[in-house]
Design a protein around this motif. Structure first.
Motif, PDB file in Angstrom:
ATOM      1  N   VAL A 182      31.316   5.828  53.858  1.00 43.07           N
ATOM      2  CA  VAL A 182      33.147   5.679  52.903  1.00 43.07           C
ATOM      3  C   VAL A 182      33.750   7.681  53.127  1.00 43.07           C
ATOM      4  O   VAL A 182      32.625   8.360  52.822  1.00 43.07           O
ATOM      5  CB  VAL A 182      32.514   5.789  51.527  1.00 43.07           C
ATOM      6  CG1 VAL A 182      33.498   5.582  50.656  1.00 43.07           C
ATOM      7  CG2 VAL A 182      31.659   4.834  51.654  1.00 43.07           C
ATOM      8  N   ILE A 241      41.586   9.300  47.831  1.00 45.77           N
ATOM      9  CA  ILE A 241      41.220   8.167  47.061  1.00 45.77           C
ATOM     10  C   ILE A 241      40.207   8.410  48.017  1.00 45.77           C
ATOM     11  O   ILE A 241      39.371   8.901  49.606  1.00 45.77           O
ATOM     12  CB  ILE A 241      42.168   7.084  48.121  1.00 45.77           C
ATOM     13  CG1 ILE A 241      41.964   7.399  49.234  1.00 45.77           C
ATOM     14  CG2 ILE A 241      43.297   6.664  46.884  1.00 45.77           C
ATOM     15  CD1 ILE A 241      42.488   5.562  49.551  1.00 45.77           C
ATOM     16  N   SER A 254      36.842   3.140  52.633  1.00 45.58           N
ATOM     17  CA  SER A 254      35.830   2.770  53.654  1.00 45.58           C
ATOM     18  C   SER A 254      35.619   1.982  54.599  1.00 45.58           C
ATOM     19  O   SER A 254      35.411   1.941  55.913  1.00 45.58           O
ATOM     20  CB  SER A 254      34.855   1.433  53.035  1.00 45.58           C
ATOM     21  OG  SER A 254      36.019   0.884  53.190  1.00 45.58           O
ATOM     22  N   SER A 255      37.299   1.958  55.253  1.00 48.40           N
ATOM     23  CA  SER A 255      38.192   1.726  56.429  1.00 48.40           C
ATOM     24  C   SER A 255      38.077   2.727  57.601  1.00 48.40           C
ATOM     25  O   SER A 255      38.552   3.089  58.562  1.00 48.40           O
ATOM     26  CB  SER A 255      39.962   1.206  56.335  1.00 48.40           C
ATOM     27  OG  SER A 255      40.105   2.475  55.416  1.00 48.40           O
ATOM     28  N   ALA A 291      46.532   0.126  51.140  1.00 50.46           N
ATOM     29  CA  ALA A 291      46.919  -1.360  51.076  1.00 50.46           C
ATOM     30  C   ALA A 291      48.320  -0.770  50.546  1.00 50.46           C
ATOM     31  O   ALA A 291      48.430   0.625  49.999  1.00 50.46           O
ATOM     32  CB  ALA A 291      45.889  -1.737  49.349  1.00 50.46           C
ATOM     33  N   SER A 298      49.221   2.925  44.553  1.00 48.69           N
ATOM     34  CA  SER A 298      50.072   4.323  44.343  1.00 48.69           C
ATOM     35  C   SER A 298      49.892   5.463  44.317  1.00 48.69           C
ATOM     36  O   SER A 298      50.835   6.534  44.249  1.00 48.69           O
ATOM     37  CB  SER A 298      50.294   4.304  42.277  1.00 48.69           C
ATOM     38  OG  SER A 298      48.848   3.937  42.301  1.00 48.69           O
ATOM     39  N   CYS A 334      32.015   8.250  44.612  1.00 49.28           N
ATOM     40  CA  CYS A 334      32.875   7.741  44.833  1.00 49.28           C
ATOM     41  C   CYS A 334      33.740   6.823  43.960  1.00 49.28           C
ATOM     42  O   CYS A 334      34.962   6.380  44.490  1.00 49.28           O
ATOM     43  CB  CYS A 334      32.193   6.471  45.968  1.00 49.28           C
ATOM     44  SG  CYS A 334      32.666   5.893  47.030  1.00 49.28           S
ATOM     45  N   ALA A 378      37.738   6.113  43.256  1.00 53.41           N
ATOM     46  CA  ALA A 378      38.410   4.827  43.467  1.00 53.41           C
ATOM     47  C   ALA A 378      39.186   4.513  41.739  1.00 53.41           C
ATOM     48  O   ALA A 378      39.947   3.819  41.497  1.00 53.41           O
ATOM     49  CB  ALA A 378      37.652   4.262  43.917  1.00 53.41           C
ATOM     50  N   ARG A 402      40.049  11.697  38.880  1.00 57.00           N
ATOM     51  CA  ARG A 402      39.291  11.079  40.850  1.00 57.00           C
ATOM     52  C   ARG A 402      38.682  12.696  41.183  1.00 57.00           C
ATOM     53  O   ARG A 402      38.017  12.572  41.697  1.00 57.00           O
ATOM     54  CB  ARG A 402      40.502  11.293  41.027  1.00 57.00           C
ATOM     55  CG  ARG A 402      40.708   9.455  41.714  1.00 57.00           C
ATOM     56  CD  ARG A 402      41.838   9.355  42.395  1.00 57.00           C
ATOM     57  NE  ARG A 402      42.494   7.928  41.913  1.00 57.00           N
ATOM     58  CZ  ARG A 402      42.973   6.947  42.476  1.00 57.00           C
ATOM     59  NH1 ARG A 402      43.613   7.332  43.816  1.00 57.00           N
ATOM     60  NH2 ARG A 402      43.059   5.640  42.123  1.00 57.00           N
ATOM     61  N   HIS A 415      47.927  -4.474  54.176  1.00 55.60           N
ATOM     62  CA  HIS A 415      47.837  -2.961  54.589  1.00 55.60           C
ATOM     63  C   HIS A 415      48.750  -2.072  55.365  1.00 55.60           C
ATOM     64  O   HIS A 415      49.259  -2.574  56.295  1.00 55.60           O
ATOM     65  CB  HIS A 415      46.248  -2.613  55.204  1.00 55.60           C
ATOM     66  CG  HIS A 415      44.871  -2.639  54.460  1.00 55.60           C
ATOM     67  ND1 HIS A 415      44.906  -3.547  53.361  1.00 55.60           N
ATOM     68  CD2 HIS A 415      44.287  -1.567  53.861  1.00 55.60           C
ATOM     69  CE1 HIS A 415      44.195  -3.536  52.290  1.00 55.60           C
ATOM     70  NE2 HIS A 415      43.657  -2.782  52.257  1.00 55.60           N
ATOM     71  N   PHE A 441      26.405   0.381  47.857  1.00 49.86           N
ATOM     72  CA  PHE A 441      25.889   1.103  47.992  1.00 49.86           C
ATOM     73  C   PHE A 441      24.864   0.524  48.820  1.00 49.86           C
ATOM     74  O   PHE A 441      23.843   0.753  48.206  1.00 49.86           O
ATOM     75  CB  PHE A 441      26.019   2.328  47.468  1.00 49.86           C
ATOM     76  CG  PHE A 441      27.628   2.915  47.119  1.00 49.86           C
ATOM     77  CD1 PHE A 441      28.503   2.916  47.655  1.00 49.86           C
ATOM     78  CD2 PHE A 441      28.111   3.279  46.041  1.00 49.86           C
ATOM     79  CE1 PHE A 441      30.007   2.895  47.621  1.00 49.86           C
ATOM     80  CE2 PHE A 441      29.502   3.288  45.453  1.00 49.86           C
ATOM     81  CZ  PHE A 441      30.066   2.920  45.954  1.00 49.86           C
TER      82      PHE A 441
HETATM   83  C1  FMN Z   1      33.762   2.110  48.415  1.00 51.76           C
HETATM   84  C2  FMN Z   1      35.379   1.678  48.618  1.00 51.76           C
HETATM   85  C3  FMN Z   1      35.919   1.845  49.735  1.00 51.76           C
HETATM   86  C4  FMN Z   1      37.679   2.045  49.426  1.00 51.76           C
HETATM   87  N1  FMN Z   1      37.877   1.682  50.482  1.00 51.76           N
HETATM   88  C5  FMN Z   1      39.256   2.070  50.603  1.00 51.76           C
HETATM   89  C6  FMN Z   1      40.054   1.679  51.851  1.00 51.76           C
HETATM   90  O1  FMN Z   1      39.606   1.247  53.123  1.00 51.76           O
HETATM   91  N2  FMN Z   1      41.019   1.547  51.817  1.00 51.76           N
HETATM   92  C7  FMN Z   1      42.512   1.402  50.238  1.00 51.76           C
HETATM   93  O2  FMN Z   1      43.431   1.259  50.280  1.00 51.76           O
HETATM   94  N3  FMN Z   1      41.583   1.538  49.529  1.00 51.76           N
HETATM   95  C8  FMN Z   1      40.102   1.747  49.356  1.00 51.76           C
HETATM   96  N4  FMN Z   1      39.355   1.986  48.255  1.00 51.76           N
HETATM   97  C9  FMN Z   1      40.315   1.399  47.174  1.00 51.76           C
HETATM   98  C10 FMN Z   1      40.719   3.311  46.732  1.00 51.76           C
HETATM   99  O3  FMN Z   1      39.767   4.182  46.718  1.00 51.76           O
HETATM  100  C11 FMN Z   1      41.436   3.427  44.762  1.00 51.76           C
HETATM  101  O4  FMN Z   1      40.981   3.063  44.385  1.00 51.76           O
HETATM  102  C12 FMN Z   1      42.700   2.454  45.385  1.00 51.76           C
HETATM  103  O5  FMN Z   1      43.121   3.107  46.430  1.00 51.76           O
HETATM  104  C13 FMN Z   1      43.576   2.070  44.167  1.00 51.76           C
HETATM  105  O6  FMN Z   1      44.200   3.404  44.236  1.00 51.76           O
HETATM  106  P1  FMN Z   1      45.461   4.196  44.377  1.00 51.76           P
HETATM  107  O7  FMN Z   1      46.715   3.105  43.541  1.00 51.76           O
HETATM  108  O8  FMN Z   1      45.849   5.257  43.080  1.00 51.76           O
HETATM  109  O9  FMN Z   1      45.222   3.812  45.362  1.00 51.76           O
HETATM  110  C14 FMN Z   1      37.852   2.103  48.121  1.00 51.76           C
HETATM  111  C15 FMN Z   1      36.869   1.387  47.204  1.00 51.76           C
HETATM  112  C16 FMN Z   1      35.652   1.703  47.526  1.00 51.76           C
HETATM  113  C17 FMN Z   1      35.004   2.395  45.664  1.00 51.76           C
END
Ligand code: FMN
Length: 208
Positions: free
Chosen positions: A31, A45, A48-49, A65, A69, A93, A97, A103, A139, A165
């Motif tokens: 992550v 943010i 994990s990708s 995604a 936001s 982590c 998120a 954050r 995405h 985890f």
């Molecule tokens: C372990 C973990 C891995 C995550 N990996 C991704 C990811 O690869 N891509 C993604 O868009 N959001 C991922 N998220 C979610 C983002 O961290 C975040 O919660 C999400 O973008 C929503 O917030 P936002 O609207 O502020 O972007 C992950 C969350 C966690 C807990």
């Protein structure tokens, strides 16, 4: 070379979403924190990708995604920091998120001259800038150019697997079975036999 989108065949039955998520979750990953100071605002943010993409030019990627936001704000950053989370960063982590305004609460980090935010005690850090965005379904694949890397202070990475985890347990692995090379690089061995014995087995495996 340009990206080619393959047409979706309507005759193929839709995959069950639960099964698809489970299959995606079966693949373990690390992550990272993707973070920057954008117009004086800490933005980031957990992702994990993250994956390495290219050595020359140096490129890495992560997927975000289209509903995020944060990405519309983060993509405006001059430079973005990637910090590979260490295995004591599980709470960090979740925080990264969680609610946007909380954050970075209590997190130790550095901000580079270009605004990349790099977490202290990360396993590794990357100072990047946005290279290209490729829309892929729900995405966006974000390609980042790497300008600088750091070893970080943390030793062991946080692992994300089946929505939970985990830690790496290298000590559990049988060194005899794992001994060898991966992509031409020496694998970090705990106990090793004589170099000549190792070399002959490597040669045999290369030839196989
Ligand atoms: C372990 C973990 C891995 C995550 N990996 C991704 C990811 O690869 N891509 C993604 O868009 N959001 C991922 N998220 C979610 C983002 O961290 C975040 O919660 C999400 O973008 C929503 O917030 P936002 O609207 O502020 O972007 C992950 C969350 C966690 C807990």
């Amino acid at each position: 070379m340009t990206a080619h989108a393959h047409p979706h065949h309507a005759s193929v039955p839709a995959i069950d979403q639960r099964a698809l998520r489970d299959a995606f979750g079966a693949f373990p990953s690390g992550v990272v924190a993707v973070a920057a100071s954008v117009k004086g605002q800490l933005t980031g943010i957990a992702a994990s990708s993250f994956t390495s993409v290219s050595i020359d030019p140096p490129l890495v990627s992560f997927s975000i995604a289209t509903s995020s936001s944060t990405w519309p704000l983060l993509r405006e950053a001059e430079h973005l920091g990637i910090s590979v989370l260490a295995d004591h960063h599980d709470a960090v982590c979740r925080q990264l998120a969680g609610p946007r305004e909380e954050r970075f609460d209590g997190l130790p980090f550095k901000v580079t001259g270009n605004g990349a935010v790099l977490l202290d005690e990360a396993v590794a850090t990357y100072d990047c800038s946005l290279h290209e965005e490729v829309v892929a379904g729900d995405h966006v694949i974000v390609l980042l150019e790497v300008h600088d890397v750091g070893g970080g202070d943390g030793e062991h990475p946080l692992v994300f697997h089946r929505s939970a985890f985990a830690k790496l347990h290298r000590d559990d692995l049988d060194p005899a079975r794992l001994d060898g090379r991966i992509n031409g690089a020496e694998v970090d061995r705990g106990t090793r036999e004589s170099d000549s014995a190792t070399a002959s087995r490597d040669d045999a495996e290369d030839a196989a």
